[in-house]
Design a protein around this motif. Structure first.
Motif, short mmCIF file in Angstrom:
data_model
loop_
_atom_site.label_atom_id
_atom_site.label_comp_id
_atom_site.label_asym_id
_atom_site.label_seq_id
_atom_site.Cartn_x
_atom_site.Cartn_y
_atom_site.Cartn_z
N LEU A 69 48.55 30.87 42.79
CA LEU A 69 48.28 32.24 42.46
C LEU A 69 49.53 33.54 42.98
N SER A 128 50.73 34.48 39.50
CA SER A 128 50.13 35.48 39.23
C SER A 128 49.44 34.29 37.62
N MET A 170 46.55 31.83 36.63
CA MET A 170 45.14 32.18 36.46
C MET A 170 44.46 30.58 37.32
N ASN A 218 42.52 31.73 42.34
CA ASN A 218 42.74 33.29 42.13
C ASN A 218 42.17 33.77 41.69
N GLN A 225 38.86 33.87 44.27
CA GLN A 225 38.63 35.12 44.75
C GLN A 225 38.56 36.04 44.01
N GLN A 226 38.89 36.64 42.77
CA GLN A 226 38.28 37.17 41.84
C GLN A 226 36.47 37.71 41.68
N ASN A 278 49.16 39.86 43.79
CA ASN A 278 49.43 40.52 44.89
C ASN A 278 50.10 41.41 45.23
#
Lengths: 227, 277
Positions: A168, A171, A173, A177, A180-181, B91
């Motif tokens: 994550l 970037s 996905m 990740n 967490q969204q 992030n």
């Protein structure tokens, strides 16, 4: 139970999204493990040769990937190298590349250890019946070394799968990740949603890793019966 | 002994190798061609860095769709440029690197303008402002800083609110907590007369806890949220500045506020507290 937050796992597309994230993690693990293990077998065999230059280079390669933390490697390959070398790879490709190089490094040591543990007289017997170098590896050393590699290799596989949770940072996905969204999207209404989301992620990782360790046990048992 | 020397040699070699890497990297990056507006248009997509876990600014709904104040702006930028938007989820600590390594063209991720960041990237015109706010029970509201004198005030460690009140305490005694959960529980338990934190965060909390009010909405210097572009990318910076001015004039941000932030902030706040005019 109504307000515990377990329902956020099944609201809308959430469950499918988590499975999609798991697939990304699995895909990256599988690709990097296949490439890494094949490369590792080759490098491991090369490391048993007596050539000092080759040995030093491969040793440095191993130490570099073993010592530098995976997070640093990912950051290096994703954010820093593109700036200097003008290569811009997608996040998933970078992840596969870094993991494959890491697996190859660790695997080369496992293979080397297994190859040199095959009793010396086996190699000498092979040479006595006229096998050349590659044939010796193909028919005598590797088949006997595989059994010795399995526990460490499976251990490496589960480590790779678990390490995908670091992706994550660059970037990708992956399942964590997306988890967490979902947690943050529901933080206001379901503050305890994190418990359920991480609980499900735990189960998903378990489903991915447990068959591997079961398989390893099965292979080892077969090995013992043959012996 | 021989083994030890070899090991030492290997370690030294690795360190040298790392050193070589480090020196290579510390050289100033080549004047890589910056992604001009024309390049983006030709490519047909603009890559925008957004948050995926910070409602109501950038988050993902249960159907997997990106939502929020920053996302609405990103969509508008794509529309006005006539290109598709490709979202890259980042992030907080990778926003600068994503720009500098050309992973993204633009950052719209609650990016606060700071002098440190200004040295490594460029900020366009800000589109949002935040500052420190103070909440207190509606029954005993605190509306002026002078009312805090001789009272207990709750802050969260590491926030701008803590920094501000540590420097000028205004006679209040600070109670410092480690997490958001702890600080809000402490306020509910009546440990202090008030609590100070980022105002946008407090608006959202008060919405769910109607017994409290944001008595002081702005304190200390304003902090601005702005789009980030790679340093030296004048073409995109210029365009973004024009775009923000245009969107400000045609009321886009007021509409965006109503759509994305108001449901979170409640009626205590108006668009004027957040949107820049």
């Amino acid at each position: 139970m109504a307000h515990s937050g377990i329902n956020i796992l099944f609201a809308g597309q959430n469950f499918t999204r988590l499975l999609g994230g798991l697939w990304v993690s699995a895909k990256i693990s599988i690709v990097s493990l296949v490439i890494g293990i094949l490369l590792g077998l080759l490098l491991g065999a090369l490391r048993t040769l007596k050539n000092p230059v080759l040995r030093t280079i491969l040793r440095l390669y191993l130490e570099f990937f073993r010592i530098v933390p995976t997070v640093v490697l990912l950051f290096l390959f994703y954010y820093i190298l593109p700036k200097n070398f003008n290569v811009n790879l997608s996040a998933q490709i970078v992840a596969m590349l870094v993991f494959a190089l890491w697996v190859a490094a660790e695997m080369s040591d496992i293979v080397r250890g297994a190859l040199i543990s095959v009793p010396r007289h086996q190699k000498e017997a092979g040479m006595a019946i006229g096998l050349n170098g590659p044939q010796l590896y193909r028919y005598v050393l590797l088949p006997q070394a595989v059994g010795l590699m399995i526990p460490a290799t499976i251990n490496l596989m589960t480590r790779v799968i678990k390490t995908t949770s670091l992706l994550l940072l660059i970037s990708v996905m992956d399942v964590v990740n997306i988890g967490q969204q979902i947690i943050e999207a529901n933080r206001q209404v379901y503050p305890n949603g994190a418990f359920w989301v991480y609980g499900l992620i735990f189960i998903l990782y378990f489903l991915l890793c447990y068959p591997l360790s079961a398989w390893a046990r099965h292979l080892e048992r077969r090995q013992n019966n043959n012996a | 002994m021989k083994k030890h020397t070899r090991l030492l040699a290997a370690v030294l070699a690795v360190i040298t190798l790392l050193g070589l890497f480090a020196t290579t990297f510390s050289q100033p990056a080549k004047a890589a061609e910056t992604t001009k507006i024309s390049t983006i248009k030709k490519r047909g997509t603009i890559k925008i860095a957004v948050f995926g876990d910070l409602p109501p600014y950038g988050w993902v709904d249960k159907n997997g769709k990106r939502q929020g104040y920053d996302i609405a702006l990103a969509k508008q930028v794509g529309k006005d440029l006539g290109v598709k938007v490709k979202y890259v989820q980042v992030n907080a600590d990778s926003r600068v690197d994503a720009l500098n390594s050309d992973k993204v063209d633009l950052v719209l991720a609650n990016f606060t303008v700071t002098p440190e960041r200004k040295q490594v990237i460029s900020f366009a015109k800000p589109y949002m402002k935040v500052s420190i706010g103070v909440i207190s029970p509606k029954s005993k509201p605190i509306t002026k800083v002078s009312q805090l004198s001789g009272k207990n005030l709750i802050v969260n460690k590491g926030t701008t609110a803590e920094q501000y009140f540590t420097k000028n305490s205004k006679g209040a005694t600070l109670q410092k907590y480690d997490s958001k959960t702890q600080q809000f529980n402490a306020l509910k338990n009546g440990r202090a007369a008030a609590l100070a934190d980022d105002n946008s965060y407090l608006y959202a909390w008060v919405k769910n806890n109607p017994k409290y009010t944001v008595g002081i909405k702005h304190l200390g210097p304003n902090q601005y949220i702005a789009p980030g572009v790679k340093k030296g990318n004048k073409s995109l910076l210029k365009w973004t500045n024009k775009e923000i001015t245009k969107l400000n004039n045609n009321g886009f941000f007021d509409k965006n506020y109503k759509q994305n932030l108001k449901p979170y902030f409640g009626s205590d706040v108006t668009a004027k507290d957040i949107v820049i005019k």
